[in-house]
Scaffold this motif. Structure first.
Motif, PDB file in Angstrom:
ATOM      1  N   GLU A  76      -5.573  11.018 -61.119  1.00 43.60           N
ATOM      2  CA  GLU A  76      -4.124  10.849 -60.947  1.00 43.60           C
ATOM      3  C   GLU A  76      -3.333  11.431 -62.114  1.00 43.60           C
ATOM      4  O   GLU A  76      -2.437  12.235 -61.931  1.00 43.60           O
ATOM      5  CB  GLU A  76      -3.766   9.365 -60.820  1.00 43.60           C
ATOM      6  CG  GLU A  76      -4.325   8.692 -59.585  1.00 43.60           C
ATOM      7  CD  GLU A  76      -3.706   9.241 -58.306  1.00 43.60           C
ATOM      8  OE1 GLU A  76      -2.487   9.515 -58.290  1.00 43.60           O
ATOM      9  OE2 GLU A  76      -4.445   9.399 -57.322  1.00 43.60           O
ATOM     10  N   CYS A  77      -3.662  10.978 -63.324  1.00 40.10           N
ATOM     11  CA  CYS A  77      -2.854  11.379 -64.482  1.00 40.10           C
ATOM     12  C   CYS A  77      -3.617  12.308 -65.425  1.00 40.10           C
ATOM     13  O   CYS A  77      -3.088  12.707 -66.451  1.00 40.10           O
ATOM     14  CB  CYS A  77      -2.349  10.149 -65.230  1.00 40.10           C
ATOM     15  SG  CYS A  77      -3.632   9.216 -66.082  1.00 40.10           S
ATOM     16  N   CYS A  92      -8.695   3.758 -64.691  1.00 40.56           N
ATOM     17  CA  CYS A  92      -8.012   4.518 -65.733  1.00 40.56           C
ATOM     18  C   CYS A  92      -7.209   3.580 -66.621  1.00 40.56           C
ATOM     19  O   CYS A  92      -6.407   2.796 -66.119  1.00 40.56           O
ATOM     20  CB  CYS A  92      -7.098   5.546 -65.085  1.00 40.56           C
ATOM     21  SG  CYS A  92      -6.092   6.433 -66.269  1.00 40.56           S
ATOM     22  N   GLN A 116      -4.891   4.378 -68.585  1.00 33.63           N
ATOM     23  CA  GLN A 116      -3.512   4.842 -68.742  1.00 33.63           C
ATOM     24  C   GLN A 116      -2.625   4.504 -67.552  1.00 33.63           C
ATOM     25  O   GLN A 116      -1.552   3.953 -67.705  1.00 33.63           O
ATOM     26  CB  GLN A 116      -3.510   6.347 -68.992  1.00 33.63           C
ATOM     27  CG  GLN A 116      -2.139   6.891 -69.353  1.00 33.63           C
ATOM     28  CD  GLN A 116      -2.232   8.223 -70.049  1.00 33.63           C
ATOM     29  OE1 GLN A 116      -2.809   8.344 -71.115  1.00 33.63           O
ATOM     30  NE2 GLN A 116      -1.689   9.243 -69.422  1.00 33.63           N
ATOM     31  N   CYS A 117      -3.070   4.824 -66.343  1.00 33.72           N
ATOM     32  CA  CYS A 117      -2.212   4.579 -65.169  1.00 33.72           C
ATOM     33  C   CYS A 117      -2.741   3.450 -64.291  1.00 33.72           C
ATOM     34  O   CYS A 117      -2.070   3.019 -63.364  1.00 33.72           O
ATOM     35  CB  CYS A 117      -2.036   5.850 -64.342  1.00 33.72           C
ATOM     36  SG  CYS A 117      -3.514   6.396 -63.480  1.00 33.72           S
ATOM     37  N   CYS A 163      -5.110   3.368 -62.100  1.00 33.78           N
ATOM     38  CA  CYS A 163      -5.729   3.654 -60.819  1.00 33.78           C
ATOM     39  C   CYS A 163      -7.246   3.524 -60.954  1.00 33.78           C
ATOM     40  O   CYS A 163      -7.808   3.740 -62.019  1.00 33.78           O
ATOM     41  CB  CYS A 163      -5.351   5.043 -60.317  1.00 33.78           C
ATOM     42  SG  CYS A 163      -6.155   6.376 -61.198  1.00 33.78           S
ATOM     43  N   ALA A 201      -5.874  11.788 -67.482  1.00 32.04           N
ATOM     44  CA  ALA A 201      -6.278  11.235 -68.772  1.00 32.04           C
ATOM     45  C   ALA A 201      -7.800  11.222 -68.861  1.00 32.04           C
ATOM     46  O   ALA A 201      -8.487  10.978 -67.874  1.00 32.04           O
ATOM     47  CB  ALA A 201      -5.731   9.824 -68.931  1.00 32.04           C
ATOM     48  N   CYS A 253      -9.290  11.042 -65.171  1.00 33.40           N
ATOM     49  CA  CYS A 253      -8.523  10.406 -64.104  1.00 33.40           C
ATOM     50  C   CYS A 253      -8.000  11.456 -63.129  1.00 33.40           C
ATOM     51  O   CYS A 253      -7.460  12.481 -63.541  1.00 33.40           O
ATOM     52  CB  CYS A 253      -7.357   9.628 -64.710  1.00 33.40           C
ATOM     53  SG  CYS A 253      -6.334   8.846 -63.462  1.00 33.40           S
TER      54      CYS A 253
END
Ligand SMILES: [Zn+2]
Length: 68
Positions: free
Chosen positions: A44-45, A12, A14-15, A17, A47, A42
Motif C-alpha cells: 500500500e504505502c 505494516c 506505517q499504514c 494494512c 514502506a 508494504c
C-alpha cells in the motif's frame, strides 16, 4: 494429498494494512529458509519493514527448526 501451506501474516507498521501469503514448504525454504526475521515491503504505502517469523508464521518458525 494436498500439500501443506503456510500462511504468513504481516502488518505494516506505517499504514496498518495487513497481508497474508500462503506458501508451500518448498517456497518457504526458497524465499525465507529458517531466518528469524525477514524484510517486507508494504503493497500500500511501499514502506519497508522487518517482520518476525515467529509472529508472522508461527507454524513455519516451529517446523523449519525440526531436524530433517
Ligand atoms: Zn503500509
Amino acid at each position: 494429498m494436498a500439500k501443506k501451506r503456510y500462511s504468513i501474516k504481516t502488518g505494516c507498521p506505517q499504514c496498518g494494512c495487513s497481508g497474508v501469503q500462503a506458501l508451500s514448504e518448498e517456497e518457504m525454504r526458497e524465499r525465507y529458509g529458517d531466518v528469524p526475521n525477514f524484510d517486507m515491503e508494504c503493497s500500500e504505502c511501499m514502506a519497508k519493514y522487518t517482520a518476525e517469523m515467529k509472529t508472522a508464521c508461527p507454524e513455519w518458525d516451529k517446523d523449519c527448526k525440526l531436524p530433517e
